[in-house]
Design a protein around this motif. Sequence first.
Motif, PDB file in Angstrom:
ATOM      1  N   HIS A 180     -35.338  40.022 -15.466  1.00 40.51           N
ATOM      2  CA  HIS A 180     -35.710  39.318 -14.264  1.00 40.51           C
ATOM      3  C   HIS A 180     -34.670  39.587 -13.188  1.00 40.51           C
ATOM      4  O   HIS A 180     -33.266  39.828 -13.538  1.00 40.51           O
ATOM      5  N   ASP A 208     -35.668  50.097 -13.673  1.00 40.66           N
ATOM      6  CA  ASP A 208     -37.097  49.564 -13.049  1.00 40.66           C
ATOM      7  C   ASP A 208     -38.102  50.500 -13.871  1.00 40.66           C
ATOM      8  O   ASP A 208     -39.110  50.396 -13.843  1.00 40.66           O
ATOM      9  N   ILE A 211     -39.522  50.091 -17.151  1.00 40.68           N
ATOM     10  CA  ILE A 211     -40.329  48.945 -17.277  1.00 40.68           C
ATOM     11  C   ILE A 211     -41.875  49.358 -16.939  1.00 40.68           C
ATOM     12  O   ILE A 211     -42.043  49.783 -15.743  1.00 40.68           O
ATOM     13  N   VAL A 213     -44.663  47.902 -15.622  1.00 41.24           N
ATOM     14  CA  VAL A 213     -45.022  47.352 -14.507  1.00 41.24           C
ATOM     15  C   VAL A 213     -44.182  48.083 -13.346  1.00 41.24           C
ATOM     16  O   VAL A 213     -44.561  47.861 -11.948  1.00 41.24           O
ATOM     17  N   THR A 216     -38.625  44.676 -11.805  1.00 40.41           N
ATOM     18  CA  THR A 216     -38.198  43.574 -12.590  1.00 40.41           C
ATOM     19  C   THR A 216     -38.872  42.467 -12.291  1.00 40.41           C
ATOM     20  O   THR A 216     -39.882  42.451 -11.583  1.00 40.41           O
ATOM     21  N   GLY A 217     -38.823  41.227 -13.171  1.00 30.77           N
ATOM     22  CA  GLY A 217     -39.677  40.194 -13.063  1.00 30.77           C
ATOM     23  C   GLY A 217     -39.187  39.101 -12.247  1.00 30.77           C
ATOM     24  O   GLY A 217     -38.042  39.115 -11.845  1.00 30.77           O
ATOM     25  N   GLY A 246     -42.849  42.608 -18.353  1.00 32.89           N
ATOM     26  CA  GLY A 246     -43.422  43.765 -17.813  1.00 32.89           C
ATOM     27  C   GLY A 246     -44.027  44.836 -18.660  1.00 32.89           C
ATOM     28  O   GLY A 246     -44.408  45.950 -18.212  1.00 32.89           O
TER      29      GLY A 246
END
Length: 250
Positions: A180, A208, A211, A213, A216-217, A246
């Motif tokens: 995050h 990044d 992940i 998605v 980061t969250g 993610g």
Amino acid sequence: MNTSQTYLITGASSGLGLAVAKNLALKRQKVIAVARGEEKLIQLKSSHSDFVSIHVGDVTDDNFLMNLTASLPEKIHGVFINAGGPPAGRFEDLSISEWDDAYQLVIRWKIQLVKHLLPVFLKQNYGRFLFSESTSVTRPVSNLVLSNSLRMAIVGLVRTLVTEYKSTGITFNVLAPGFHETKAIERLYKKLSEQKNISLTEAKKQLDESIPVGHTGDPQDYAELASWLLSDAASFVTGQVFNIDGGVSV
């Protein structure tokens, strides 16, 4: 969350703990915010003066923890158990003293806090224990051997407590956040850049891209789930580990 309830939030001066404290205060819940960073706690209280009280100190210190729990109001509805993580590093990089320190940070004080609060929750036949750990409880994260090893003990503790405290109105759950956008992630960027001899910007880009998605969250998204798990609405949810990473743990 309509009725105002009271929640103890540790590690509340920064990162995910701060996000949860703010989220609850915005929902007009009473927050007892605990952290070592006095200035940031004062800023939090000034922004939400009607709903936030603060305690400055180190939760790993037995005396502070004892005094903190003794000062709590007679009725408390839940606790968000959270602190910074242990140092990044591979097994070969870490000394036994660093393992000892990590045990103090990741495990010991949390057990002590549960011991202090369980009698309170049992007396009122209600309570929410919510631990903030790491996606490393699901699968190992590179360069985080201390977190990978020790945080799993909290999952074992939570699932044991569920079986030992049935039909008490108390729930025990774990949030397992991935990467995050908090200050804590900066240590991973730095470690990755050093190990691969790349810039911090490139280290962030590579992280990044790892992940599913693609980024980061957002701590605010995390805080929404935490607030729900601390609420009355989550009475049928206990003994669970919620990955918020993610898609990394898929």
